[in-house]
Write an enzyme that holds these catalytic residues in place. Structure first.
Site, mmCIF file in Angstrom:
data_model
loop_
_atom_site.group_PDB
_atom_site.id
_atom_site.type_symbol
_atom_site.label_atom_id
_atom_site.label_comp_id
_atom_site.label_asym_id
_atom_site.label_seq_id
_atom_site.Cartn_x
_atom_site.Cartn_y
_atom_site.Cartn_z
ATOM 1 N N GLY A 1 -2.589 3.481 -8.652
ATOM 2 C CA GLY A 1 -1.395 4.261 -8.341
ATOM 3 C C GLY A 1 -1.502 5.039 -7.043
ATOM 4 O O GLY A 1 -2.596 5.223 -6.489
ATOM 5 N N ARG B 1 2.191 -10.640 -2.409
ATOM 6 C CA ARG B 1 3.576 -11.106 -2.295
ATOM 7 C C ARG B 1 3.854 -11.735 -0.935
ATOM 8 O O ARG B 1 4.853 -12.424 -0.746
ATOM 9 C CB ARG B 1 4.545 -9.953 -2.593
ATOM 10 C CG ARG B 1 4.456 -9.525 -4.061
ATOM 11 C CD ARG B 1 5.598 -8.639 -4.450
ATOM 12 N NE ARG B 1 6.868 -9.306 -4.337
ATOM 13 C CZ ARG B 1 8.023 -8.668 -4.094
ATOM 14 N NH1 ARG B 1 8.041 -7.373 -3.933
ATOM 15 N NH2 ARG B 1 9.155 -9.338 -4.032
HETATM 16 C C1 UD1 Z 1 6.718 4.053 -4.367
HETATM 17 C C2 UD1 Z 1 7.177 5.352 -5.010
HETATM 18 C C3 UD1 Z 1 8.696 5.283 -5.266
HETATM 19 C C4 UD1 Z 1 9.409 4.992 -3.961
HETATM 20 C C5 UD1 Z 1 8.856 3.727 -3.284
HETATM 21 C C6 UD1 Z 1 9.421 3.559 -1.901
HETATM 22 C C7 UD1 Z 1 5.270 6.115 -6.365
HETATM 23 C C8 UD1 Z 1 4.703 6.239 -7.725
HETATM 24 N N1 UD1 Z 1 6.469 5.533 -6.273
HETATM 25 O O1 UD1 Z 1 6.970 3.015 -5.303
HETATM 26 O O2 UD1 Z 1 9.156 6.515 -5.785
HETATM 27 O O3 UD1 Z 1 10.796 4.856 -4.202
HETATM 28 O O4 UD1 Z 1 7.421 3.837 -3.137
HETATM 29 O O5 UD1 Z 1 8.993 2.343 -1.369
HETATM 30 O O6 UD1 Z 1 4.663 6.564 -5.395
HETATM 31 N N2 UD1 Z 1 -0.777 1.821 -2.949
HETATM 32 C C9 UD1 Z 1 -2.134 1.944 -2.838
HETATM 33 N N3 UD1 Z 1 -2.890 2.044 -3.974
HETATM 34 C C10 UD1 Z 1 -2.337 2.060 -5.215
HETATM 35 C C11 UD1 Z 1 -0.944 1.915 -5.315
HETATM 36 C C12 UD1 Z 1 -0.185 1.814 -4.159
HETATM 37 O O7 UD1 Z 1 -2.670 1.958 -1.729
HETATM 38 O O8 UD1 Z 1 -3.092 2.172 -6.198
HETATM 39 C C13 UD1 Z 1 0.051 1.682 -1.723
HETATM 40 C C14 UD1 Z 1 0.737 0.328 -1.685
HETATM 41 O O9 UD1 Z 1 -0.032 -0.643 -1.013
HETATM 42 C C15 UD1 Z 1 2.000 0.618 -0.949
HETATM 43 C C16 UD1 Z 1 2.308 2.042 -1.325
HETATM 44 O O10 UD1 Z 1 1.099 2.628 -1.764
HETATM 45 O O11 UD1 Z 1 1.827 0.540 0.453
HETATM 46 C C17 UD1 Z 1 3.397 2.127 -2.382
HETATM 47 O O12 UD1 Z 1 2.896 1.605 -3.583
HETATM 48 P P1 UD1 Z 1 3.764 0.812 -4.618
HETATM 49 O O13 UD1 Z 1 2.953 0.671 -5.850
HETATM 50 O O14 UD1 Z 1 4.311 -0.395 -3.974
HETATM 51 O O15 UD1 Z 1 4.901 1.856 -4.910
HETATM 52 P P2 UD1 Z 1 6.381 1.533 -5.157
HETATM 53 O O16 UD1 Z 1 6.560 0.874 -6.462
HETATM 54 O O17 UD1 Z 1 6.964 0.904 -3.945
#
Ligand code: UD1
Length: 449
Positions: free
Chosen positions: A83, A18
């Site tokens: 996730g 993004r």
């Molecule tokens: C997450 C939370 C949500 C919260 C929000 C705040 C979860 C399931 N949800 O959602 O409750 O309100 O953050 O911003 O945790 N990441 C990884 N590997 C993965 C997935 C994610 O490293 O497989 C990292 C992403 O790069 C990011 C962070 O974890 O830095 C959050 O992941 P993202 O999938 O963006 O979660 P949100 O949808 O923001």
């Protein structure tokens, strides 16, 4: 120092999609350093003795940045993005090693404060199984909602899985999590992927803790602190918020900022007391300003140390390796690089001084250039104590001007000048009396056209 042990797991596996960038998201800079560096410094400031960073595949640049900031951090690779819980479990080896407090922080939330993480740890120390950062965003769309029963947190529902009633909840999950080390691994390993996104949600740990009778606590914090930066607009917002914090801290520590909103700091800028910073000054990384120094308008400093009572600018550029002594003066349109300008020395106008030493109280006249580069190598210029360099001189390095020596205006100095000597190296002026009058007839002709 907290006596409990702490493992911080930083999730840095996000790509730059993004951001529309070839660079990993967490490497984008705010206040002169990567977002990841901010987060790593924050977890260290919260006394996390162990730091584990989860990176994506092909993330050598991210790994290098981790090693630069926290050399003893351990790196784990999340090969597939499945996730947030899946990402945390990539660091299973660190979790197995154990710690009293586990902190989970996203690498793209650079404004999280150490005080908040310390409050998480205090809450864990009081017996909480899980601690969550709650916040009330102006627009809750996309965030996990904190589901409470009788004032107790029982679950976090992700937007895509939430009922209409749950979506109406305004208290959201900021993404930070504290877990009791005793229960962390078993909670994380119970998390499944039966949800709308088919992901392993870290947030499911809350409902599992509730079922197991473990108390979950919410610490409510401001929206700014949990800003997750995943596009350039949010990067700019994060920069603005960070700058406000840095400006406030500089003023709190005794610096006068005439127009704070126009001054840009790097996260590591060090400012003494009674420093005055005029409008439109930019600090790159690695700058230290001594007490009572004045940084005048429109100056740019990077990798420079400014001594007590020194004056810089207006319109000066101090590049890396510049060191100004006490009371030194750098004036308008002067550029310095890898230069030690000793106590009381002056370079007041229109000069380039690079790879050089300018001795105590020496005076470098307007338009002086140290010719430090011969197209292949850089060479050093040494200007002695109390020397005087006449305006518009070129000092062709390597060259040494002795203490107290004079260089005549407009000289091109290629050989060393002994102490207290005068060197003049320019064409001698010739006078041809009446010569201009010999032009007259020709001039009259051309005037007539
Ligand atoms: C997450 C939370 C949500 C919260 C929000 C705040 C979860 C399931 N949800 O959602 O409750 O309100 O953050 O911003 O945790 N990441 C990884 N590997 C993965 C997935 C994610 O490293 O497989 C990292 C992403 O790069 C990011 C962070 O974890 O830095 C959050 O992941 P993202 O999938 O963006 O979660 P949100 O949808 O923001």
């Amino acid at each position: 120092m907290n006596v409990r042990t702490c493992l911080a797991i930083v999730l840095a596996a996000g790509e730059g999609t993004r951001m529309r960038s070839a660079k990993a998201k967490v490497l984008h800079a705010i206040a002169g350093q990567s977002m990841l560096a901010h987060v790593l410094q924050t977890v260290r400031a919260a006394d996390a003795g162990d730091v584990a960073v989860v990176v994506g595949p092909d993330s050598q640049a991210v790994t290098d940045e981790v090693k630069r900031v926290v050399p003893d951090a351990s790196i784990f690779i999340q090969r597939e993005r499945r996730g947030t819980a899946h990402a945390v479990l990539a660091a299973k080896d660190a979790l197995v090693k154990g710690a009293d407090d586990i902190l989970i922080v996203f690498g793209d939330t650079p404004l999280v404060r150490p005080q908040t993480l310390k409050a998480f740890r205090d809450t864990l120390a009081r017996g909480a199984g899980i601690v969550i950062a709650g916040f009330r965003p102006a627009d809750p769309t996309g965030y996990g909602r904190l589901v409470q029963e009788n004032g107790k947190l029982v679950a976090i529902r992700e937007e895509k899985d939430a009922s209409a009633a749950e979506r109406a909840i305004t208290l959201c999950n900021g993404g930070l999590m504290g877990l009791s080390g005793m229960h962390a691994l078993s909670l994380l390993e119970q998390i499944g992927d039966t949800n709308a996104k088919k992901e392993f949600y870290l947030t499911d740990a809350v409902a599992l803790a509730h079922q197991a009778g473990l108390p979950s606590e919410v610490i409510e914090i401001g929206e700014d602190e949990v800003l997750g930066v995943d596009n350039r607009t949010k990067l700019a917002r994060g920069e603005a918020m960070m700058q406000d914090k840095l400006r406030a801290a500089a003023m709190e520590n005794g610096a006068t900022l005439v127009a704070p909103e126009t001054v840009y700091f790097a996260a590591d800028t060090k400012i003494g007391s009674d420093v005055t910073i005029e409008p439109f000054v930019v600090f790159g990384p690695g700058v230290t300003i001594g007490d009572k120094a004045v940084i005048r308008a429109f100056s740019h400093l990077e990798g420079a140390t400014v001594g007590e009572g020194a004056t810089v600018g207006p319109y000066a550029r101090l590049r890396p390796g510049t060191k100004l002594g006490k009371g030194a003066k750098i004036g308008n349109f002067v550029e310095t690089k890898a230069a030690s300008i000793e106590d009381g020395a002056k370079i007041n106008h229109l000069s380039y001084v690079g790879d050089a030493r300018v001795g105590e109280k020496a005076n470098v006249g307007a338009g002086t250039i140290t010719c430090n580069y011969d197209g292949a190598k850089k060479h050093h210029t040494d200007i002695g104590k109390g020397a005087f360099i006449g305006s518009n001189s070129a000092l062709v390095a390597p060259v040494k001007i002795g203490d107290g020596a004079y260089v005549g205006t407009g000289s091109v100095i290629t050989d060393d000048v002994p102490a207290n000597a005068l060197a003049i190296a320019r064409g001698r002026q010739a006078i041809k009396e009446g010569w201009a009058l010999t032009l007259k007839p020709a001039k009259n002709k051309s005037d007539k056209g």
